[in-house]
Scaffold this motif. Structure first.
Motif, PDB file in Angstrom:
ATOM      1  N   ASN A 110       0.612  -1.145   0.060  1.00  0.00           N
ATOM      2  CA  ASN A 110       0.014  -0.087   0.058  1.00  0.00           C
ATOM      3  C   ASN A 110       0.908   1.282  -0.047  1.00  0.00           C
ATOM      4  O   ASN A 110       0.449   2.252  -0.571  1.00  0.00           O
ATOM      5  N   THR A 114       0.583   4.241  -2.922  1.00  0.00           N
ATOM      6  CA  THR A 114       0.315   5.473  -2.568  1.00  0.00           C
ATOM      7  C   THR A 114       1.142   6.295  -2.423  1.00  0.00           C
ATOM      8  O   THR A 114       1.134   7.580  -2.780  1.00  0.00           O
ATOM      9  N   VAL A 143      -0.937   1.505 -11.746  1.00  0.00           N
ATOM     10  CA  VAL A 143      -1.605   2.552 -11.785  1.00  0.00           C
ATOM     11  C   VAL A 143      -2.388   2.831 -13.141  1.00  0.00           C
ATOM     12  O   VAL A 143      -3.240   3.334 -12.999  1.00  0.00           O
ATOM     13  N   HIS A 146      -5.339   0.296 -13.189  1.00  0.00           N
ATOM     14  CA  HIS A 146      -6.239   0.207 -12.029  1.00  0.00           C
ATOM     15  C   HIS A 146      -6.453   1.425 -11.323  1.00  0.00           C
ATOM     16  O   HIS A 146      -7.165   1.683 -10.481  1.00  0.00           O
ATOM     17  N   GLY A 147      -5.295   2.559 -11.364  1.00  0.00           N
ATOM     18  CA  GLY A 147      -5.277   3.669 -10.594  1.00  0.00           C
ATOM     19  C   GLY A 147      -4.813   3.196  -9.252  1.00  0.00           C
ATOM     20  O   GLY A 147      -4.425   2.191  -8.785  1.00  0.00           O
ATOM     21  N   VAL A 148      -4.851   4.255  -8.343  1.00  0.00           N
ATOM     22  CA  VAL A 148      -4.578   3.955  -6.818  1.00  0.00           C
ATOM     23  C   VAL A 148      -6.023   3.671  -6.123  1.00  0.00           C
ATOM     24  O   VAL A 148      -7.019   4.595  -5.935  1.00  0.00           O
ATOM     25  N   SER A 149      -6.281   2.132  -6.084  1.00  0.00           N
ATOM     26  CA  SER A 149      -7.449   1.811  -5.879  1.00  0.00           C
ATOM     27  C   SER A 149      -7.515   0.426  -5.172  1.00  0.00           C
ATOM     28  O   SER A 149      -6.162  -0.268  -5.224  1.00  0.00           O
ATOM     29  N   GLU A 150      -8.470   0.108  -4.645  1.00  0.00           N
ATOM     30  CA  GLU A 150      -8.389  -1.414  -4.112  1.00  0.00           C
ATOM     31  C   GLU A 150      -8.083  -2.657  -5.099  1.00  0.00           C
ATOM     32  O   GLU A 150      -7.274  -3.307  -4.952  1.00  0.00           O
ATOM     33  N   ALA A 151      -8.460  -2.330  -6.308  1.00  0.00           N
ATOM     34  CA  ALA A 151      -8.144  -3.178  -7.322  1.00  0.00           C
ATOM     35  C   ALA A 151      -6.626  -2.988  -7.533  1.00  0.00           C
ATOM     36  O   ALA A 151      -6.014  -4.131  -7.817  1.00  0.00           O
ATOM     37  N   GLY A 152      -6.184  -1.855  -7.579  1.00  0.00           N
ATOM     38  CA  GLY A 152      -4.772  -1.617  -7.681  1.00  0.00           C
ATOM     39  C   GLY A 152      -3.824  -2.363  -6.732  1.00  0.00           C
ATOM     40  O   GLY A 152      -2.938  -2.739  -6.678  1.00  0.00           O
ATOM     41  N   GLN A 153      -4.641  -2.244  -5.444  1.00  0.00           N
ATOM     42  CA  GLN A 153      -3.916  -3.014  -4.309  1.00  0.00           C
ATOM     43  C   GLN A 153      -3.544  -4.393  -4.545  1.00  0.00           C
ATOM     44  O   GLN A 153      -2.627  -4.974  -4.404  1.00  0.00           O
TER      45      GLN A 153
END
Length: 209
Positions: A110, A114, A143, A146-153
């Motif tokens: 994370n 981030t 990123v 998925h961007g900075v998102s839950e899916a990205g995590q």
């Protein structure tokens, strides 16, 4: 919450129970170890490999660090804890398999996603920031999709396993063992939320075990 005094109490229970019950096994372990599997896992308190896999003392050789990462081979010298453990496992213990074990809700991943520690100094998060820099290229890929998102995590947790596997293969003694057919490498991610282990198949997809 567990404190040192609780650990000591736990030791007394262990020493008066399991240790006595399996004293012969512990005497045997005192003469040496011969694990067949090495696990590279995260330091996170929630993902103890012995608990997840139900392994007993002497069965797995484990190294744990932030985000279960393996750095690339570096012969320039320095203090390389993961590399030292890897060298010992492959060249001395001659393990037959290596598992890179990532996990869900990983704080190190994370932080990489981030970039929350980007400007941190050593002792204030900077050591972690430098370490998770191993995921910089993977982060860009994740990123962008998925961007900075839950899916990205979730995606970066999986990419982290792939990065570590790729870095494992930069070690000459690992590559030699792979070429000789005496070593195989696996990847997996354990999800805290549902308790499922997802295994990397053919270097591409993670599927439930």
């Amino acid at each position: 919450m567990t404190h040192f005094s609780d650990l000591v109490d736990g030791y007394y229970r262990f020493r008066g129970g399991e240790w006595l019950e399996e004293r012969e096994r512990w005497s045997e372990l005192a003469t040496g170890q011969s694990p067949k599997v090495m696990i590279i896992a995260c330091s996170d308190s929630r993902v103890d490999p012995a608990t997840i896999f139900g392994s007993r003392p002497g069965e797995v050789f484990v190294v744990r660090n932030v985000a279960a990462l393996v750095p690339p081979f570096d012969a320039s010298g320095g203090l390389h804890g993961v590399s030292a453990a890897l060298e010992f496992a492959v060249t001395k213990l001659q393990v037959e398999e290596i598992l890179v074990l990532g996990h869900g809700a990983c704080g190190g991943v994370n932080a990489a996603l981030t970039q929350s520690l980007a400007d941190a100094k050593p002792g204030e998060g900077g050591f972690v920031a430098e370490w998770i820099g191993l995921l910089d290229d993977a982060r860009e890929k994740v990123v962008s999709e998925h961007g900075v998102s839950e899916a990205g995590q979730t995606a970066l947790e999986q990419e982290g396993v792939r990065v570590s596997i790729a870095n494992l293969k930069t070690f000459p003694f690992v590559q030699k063992a792979l070429d000789d057919g005496t070593l195989s490498i696996h990847g997996a991610v354990f999800a805290l939320a549902d308790g499922k282990l997802r295994v990397l198949e053919d270097g591409d997809s993670f599927v439930p075990a």
